[in-house]
Scaffold this motif. Sequence first.
Motif, PDB file in Angstrom:
ATOM      1  N   THR A 181      -5.998   0.582  -6.860  1.00  0.00           N
ATOM      2  CA  THR A 181      -5.443   1.374  -5.764  1.00  0.00           C
ATOM      3  C   THR A 181      -3.925   1.276  -5.731  1.00  0.00           C
ATOM      4  OG1 THR A 181      -7.419   0.759  -4.511  1.00  0.00           O
ATOM      5  CG2 THR A 181      -5.650   1.787  -3.283  1.00  0.00           C
ATOM      6  N   PRO A 182      -3.237   2.404  -5.626  1.00  0.00           N
ATOM      7  CA  PRO A 182      -1.770   2.338  -5.553  1.00  0.00           C
ATOM      8  C   PRO A 182      -1.302   1.706  -4.239  1.00  0.00           C
ATOM      9  CG  PRO A 182      -2.511   4.592  -5.233  1.00  0.00           C
ATOM     10  CD  PRO A 182      -3.731   3.768  -5.563  1.00  0.00           C
ATOM     11  N   SER A 183      -0.122   1.104  -4.303  1.00  0.00           N
ATOM     12  CA  SER A 183       0.461   0.437  -3.137  1.00  0.00           C
ATOM     13  C   SER A 183       1.955   0.741  -3.081  1.00  0.00           C
ATOM     14  CB  SER A 183       0.248  -1.069  -3.240  1.00  0.00           C
ATOM     15  OG  SER A 183       1.031  -1.591  -4.310  1.00  0.00           O
ATOM     16  N   LEU A 184       2.597   0.189  -2.088  1.00  0.00           N
ATOM     17  CA  LEU A 184       4.050   0.308  -1.964  1.00  0.00           C
ATOM     18  C   LEU A 184       4.746  -0.148  -3.242  1.00  0.00           C
ATOM     19  CD1 LEU A 184       6.691   0.742  -0.411  1.00  0.00           C
ATOM     20  CD2 LEU A 184       6.364  -1.510   0.617  1.00  0.00           C
ATOM     21  N   CYS A 241       4.040   9.745  -1.653  1.00  0.00           N
ATOM     22  CA  CYS A 241       2.851   9.078  -2.213  1.00  0.00           C
ATOM     23  C   CYS A 241       1.754   8.911  -1.165  1.00  0.00           C
ATOM     24  CB  CYS A 241       3.218   7.708  -2.783  1.00  0.00           C
ATOM     25  SG  CYS A 241       4.162   7.790  -4.308  1.00  0.00           S
ATOM     26  N   GLY A 242       2.149   8.728   0.073  1.00  0.00           N
ATOM     27  CA  GLY A 242       1.188   8.574   1.157  1.00  0.00           C
ATOM     28  C   GLY A 242       0.686   9.885   1.718  1.00  0.00           C
ATOM     29  N   GLY A 243       1.168  11.000   1.183  1.00  0.00           N
ATOM     30  CA  GLY A 243       0.716  12.306   1.654  1.00  0.00           C
ATOM     31  C   GLY A 243       1.252  12.688   3.021  1.00  0.00           C
ATOM     32  N   VAL A 244       2.384  12.103   3.396  1.00  0.00           N
ATOM     33  CA  VAL A 244       2.973  12.377   4.712  1.00  0.00           C
ATOM     34  C   VAL A 244       3.975  13.519   4.593  1.00  0.00           C
ATOM     35  CG1 VAL A 244       4.336  11.425   6.604  1.00  0.00           C
ATOM     36  CG2 VAL A 244       2.674   9.984   5.409  1.00  0.00           C
ATOM     37  N   ARG A 245       3.794  14.518   5.421  1.00  0.00           N
ATOM     38  CA  ARG A 245       4.768  15.627   5.460  1.00  0.00           C
ATOM     39  C   ARG A 245       6.040  15.122   6.114  1.00  0.00           C
ATOM     40  NH1 ARG A 245       3.381  20.698   4.741  1.00  0.00           N
ATOM     41  NH2 ARG A 245       1.206  21.261   4.460  1.00  0.00           N
ATOM     42  N   PHE A 246       7.180  15.485   5.525  1.00  0.00           N
ATOM     43  CA  PHE A 246       8.432  15.092   6.155  1.00  0.00           C
ATOM     44  C   PHE A 246       9.465  16.189   5.978  1.00  0.00           C
ATOM     45  CE2 PHE A 246       8.683  13.444   1.861  1.00  0.00           C
ATOM     46  CZ  PHE A 246       9.992  13.682   1.465  1.00  0.00           C
ATOM     47  N   LEU A 270      -0.661   2.379   2.111  1.00  0.00           N
ATOM     48  CA  LEU A 270      -0.121   1.830   0.868  1.00  0.00           C
ATOM     49  C   LEU A 270       0.277   0.362   0.990  1.00  0.00           C
ATOM     50  CD1 LEU A 270       2.070   4.913  -0.073  1.00  0.00           C
ATOM     51  CD2 LEU A 270      -0.035   4.179  -1.224  1.00  0.00           C
ATOM     52  N   TRP A 271      -0.157  -0.285   2.049  1.00  0.00           N
ATOM     53  CA  TRP A 271       0.173  -1.692   2.288  1.00  0.00           C
ATOM     54  C   TRP A 271      -1.104  -2.509   2.265  1.00  0.00           C
ATOM     55  CZ3 TRP A 271       4.315  -4.351   1.693  1.00  0.00           C
ATOM     56  CH2 TRP A 271       4.465  -5.618   2.282  1.00  0.00           C
ATOM     57  N   PRO A 272      -1.150  -3.590   1.497  1.00  0.00           N
ATOM     58  CA  PRO A 272      -2.382  -4.379   1.402  1.00  0.00           C
ATOM     59  C   PRO A 272      -2.673  -5.185   2.663  1.00  0.00           C
ATOM     60  CG  PRO A 272      -0.648  -5.406   0.129  1.00  0.00           C
ATOM     61  CD  PRO A 272      -0.096  -4.099   0.630  1.00  0.00           C
ATOM     62  N   GLU A 273      -3.918  -5.564   2.795  1.00  0.00           N
ATOM     63  CA  GLU A 273      -4.362  -6.322   3.960  1.00  0.00           C
ATOM     64  C   GLU A 273      -4.111  -7.824   3.809  1.00  0.00           C
ATOM     65  OE1 GLU A 273      -8.677  -6.414   4.609  1.00  0.00           O
ATOM     66  OE2 GLU A 273      -8.224  -5.958   6.699  1.00  0.00           O
ATOM     67  N   GLU A 277      -2.859  -5.364 -19.206  1.00  0.00           N
ATOM     68  CA  GLU A 277      -3.655  -4.402 -19.975  1.00  0.00           C
ATOM     69  C   GLU A 277      -4.687  -3.691 -19.107  1.00  0.00           C
ATOM     70  OE1 GLU A 277      -3.382  -3.497 -23.261  1.00  0.00           O
ATOM     71  OE2 GLU A 277      -1.527  -4.680 -23.209  1.00  0.00           O
ATOM     72  N   GLY A 278      -4.693  -2.385 -19.168  1.00  0.00           N
ATOM     73  CA  GLY A 278      -5.729  -1.607 -18.518  1.00  0.00           C
ATOM     74  C   GLY A 278      -5.709  -1.573 -17.006  1.00  0.00           C
ATOM     75  N   LYS A 279      -4.696  -2.137 -16.395  1.00  0.00           N
ATOM     76  CA  LYS A 279      -4.601  -2.166 -14.935  1.00  0.00           C
ATOM     77  C   LYS A 279      -3.753  -0.964 -14.501  1.00  0.00           C
ATOM     78  CE  LYS A 279      -2.774  -5.572 -11.823  1.00  0.00           C
ATOM     79  NZ  LYS A 279      -2.294  -6.931 -11.715  1.00  0.00           N
ATOM     80  N   PRO A 280      -4.325  -0.004 -13.777  1.00  0.00           N
ATOM     81  CA  PRO A 280      -3.556   1.197 -13.442  1.00  0.00           C
ATOM     82  C   PRO A 280      -2.450   0.964 -12.400  1.00  0.00           C
ATOM     83  CG  PRO A 280      -5.711   1.294 -12.423  1.00  0.00           C
ATOM     84  CD  PRO A 280      -5.690   0.064 -13.292  1.00  0.00           C
ATOM     85  N   TYR A 281      -2.649  -0.013 -11.509  1.00  0.00           N
ATOM     86  CA  TYR A 281      -1.680  -0.271 -10.450  1.00  0.00           C
ATOM     87  C   TYR A 281      -1.477  -1.778 -10.311  1.00  0.00           C
ATOM     88  CZ  TYR A 281      -2.932   4.524  -9.313  1.00  0.00           C
ATOM     89  OH  TYR A 281      -3.181   5.864  -9.384  1.00  0.00           O
ATOM     90  N   PHE A 282      -0.410  -2.177  -9.644  1.00  0.00           N
ATOM     91  CA  PHE A 282      -0.101  -3.603  -9.511  1.00  0.00           C
ATOM     92  C   PHE A 282      -1.216  -4.399  -8.838  1.00  0.00           C
ATOM     93  CE2 PHE A 282       4.238  -1.964 -10.086  1.00  0.00           C
ATOM     94  CZ  PHE A 282       4.613  -2.758 -11.159  1.00  0.00           C
ATOM     95  N   LEU A 283      -1.913  -3.781  -7.886  1.00  0.00           N
ATOM     96  CA  LEU A 283      -2.970  -4.500  -7.175  1.00  0.00           C
ATOM     97  C   LEU A 283      -4.364  -4.132  -7.674  1.00  0.00           C
ATOM     98  CD1 LEU A 283      -1.583  -4.428  -3.525  1.00  0.00           C
ATOM     99  CD2 LEU A 283      -1.317  -6.203  -5.266  1.00  0.00           C
ATOM    100  N   GLY A 284      -4.440  -3.466  -8.807  1.00  0.00           N
ATOM    101  CA  GLY A 284      -5.747  -3.124  -9.371  1.00  0.00           C
ATOM    102  C   GLY A 284      -5.981  -1.633  -9.406  1.00  0.00           C
TER     103      GLY A 284
END
Length: 180
Positions: A164-167, A38-43, A94-97, A155-162
Amino acid sequence: GAGTQLCSPALCMALTAATVTYWRGRGRCEPLRVVLACGGVRFVGNYLEKKADMDALKASGKLQYDQVPLVEADGLNLVQGTPTAVYLAQGCGLWPEMPKEQYICGHILAATQDARGPLVSFPFHLDEQRCLEELQSPKGLLGRFAPRWEALLGEGKPYFLGATPSLADCAVYEASHSKD
């Protein structure tokens, strides 16, 4: 909220690559792989195939508690799922401030770990019916956790924090798709 800022410049470490060591299965490692993806990190996946592989890994000194998963990133040997997930989330934005939003991410992550219990124990008993019953029970993933996550999304909230996606979103995605 809708204006949630994830990963302040002081926290965001611009994680770019990692090596993930685990056996060939999802288990306790899959949430960490999902955070990286999800973070776009190659592993790179390093799979333990036999007991000798695990013995060699233990002897290497990379495992603080002689357990996997192990994620090698930023010159560190990251062990234990929760702090590793948070570290990776910080490293890939992916971690909030804000502490309140960190708490929301943290409690959702902890709930996904509880919800995944039947899936993590499955390889040790291989009883598909038992696993399915536990997931569907009133205390299981589908009976307890999924309805509460849906309520948190609202309703209408795409992610838990609004917006932007997060952990938290990564963890719920993984938990809800891990039975596939």
